[in-house]
Scaffold this motif. Structure first.
Motif, PDB file in Angstrom:
ATOM      1  N   SER A  65      -4.205  -1.033   7.148  1.00  0.00           N
ATOM      2  CA  SER A  65      -3.738   0.359   7.200  1.00  0.00           C
ATOM      3  C   SER A  65      -3.573   0.860   8.630  1.00  0.00           C
ATOM      4  CB  SER A  65      -4.704   1.272   6.440  1.00  0.00           C
ATOM      5  OG  SER A  65      -5.967   1.235   7.072  1.00  0.00           O
ATOM      6  N   THR A  66      -4.046   0.119   9.616  1.00  0.00           N
ATOM      7  CA  THR A  66      -3.931   0.570  11.008  1.00  0.00           C
ATOM      8  C   THR A  66      -2.864  -0.200  11.779  1.00  0.00           C
ATOM      9  OG1 THR A  66      -5.657  -0.957  11.702  1.00  0.00           O
ATOM     10  CG2 THR A  66      -6.349   1.271  11.116  1.00  0.00           C
ATOM     11  N   LEU A  67      -2.064  -1.011  11.112  1.00  0.00           N
ATOM     12  CA  LEU A  67      -1.005  -1.756  11.779  1.00  0.00           C
ATOM     13  C   LEU A  67       0.147  -0.830  12.161  1.00  0.00           C
ATOM     14  CD1 LEU A  67      -0.899  -4.924   9.509  1.00  0.00           C
ATOM     15  CD2 LEU A  67      -1.872  -4.735  11.790  1.00  0.00           C
ATOM     16  N   TYR A  68       1.104  -1.355  12.928  1.00  0.00           N
ATOM     17  CA  TYR A  68       2.267  -0.584  13.329  1.00  0.00           C
ATOM     18  C   TYR A  68       3.061  -0.128  12.095  1.00  0.00           C
ATOM     19  CZ  TYR A  68       6.528   0.679  15.780  1.00  0.00           C
ATOM     20  OH  TYR A  68       7.619   1.341  16.272  1.00  0.00           O
ATOM     21  N   THR A  69       3.220  -1.055  11.165  1.00  0.00           N
ATOM     22  CA  THR A  69       3.784  -0.684   9.861  1.00  0.00           C
ATOM     23  C   THR A  69       2.664  -0.836   8.850  1.00  0.00           C
ATOM     24  OG1 THR A  69       4.543  -2.945   9.561  1.00  0.00           O
ATOM     25  CG2 THR A  69       6.138  -1.386  10.434  1.00  0.00           C
ATOM     26  N   PRO A  70       1.981   0.233   8.554  1.00  0.00           N
ATOM     27  CA  PRO A  70       0.790   0.129   7.705  1.00  0.00           C
ATOM     28  C   PRO A  70       1.106  -0.292   6.282  1.00  0.00           C
ATOM     29  CG  PRO A  70       1.282   2.432   8.241  1.00  0.00           C
ATOM     30  CD  PRO A  70       2.251   1.594   8.973  1.00  0.00           C
TER      31      PRO A  70
END
Length: 73
Positions: A65-70
């Motif tokens: 959920s904290t990625l660039y594209t969550p």
């Protein structure tokens, strides 16, 4: 004939000429070159250690959920 006291003084002078502590010229040169050798050895050792243990990026687990594209569940 040589006096025993004079013979003793000559032997003492020979020993002091060979002694490290009494000949400050050769002892200071020895200490100088020894210190240079130690500095070179320490710097080479530290460079070698840094080369072998160079920074490696660790594998870090990141929440999706904290990625660039969550990605949400």
């Amino acid at each position: 004939m040589i006096n025993p006291k004079q013979e003793y003084q000559e032997e003492l002078k020979k020993v002091q000429d060979k002694d490290f502590a009494h000949d400050w010229v050769s002892s200071s040169a020895f200490i100088f070159y020894l210190s240079i050798a130690c500095i070179v050895a320490l710097s080479f050792g530290s460079c070698y250690k840094l080369y072998n243990k160079r920074f490696a990026k660790p594998e870090v687990t990141v929440q999706s959920s904290t990625l660039y594209t969550p990605v949400y569940k």
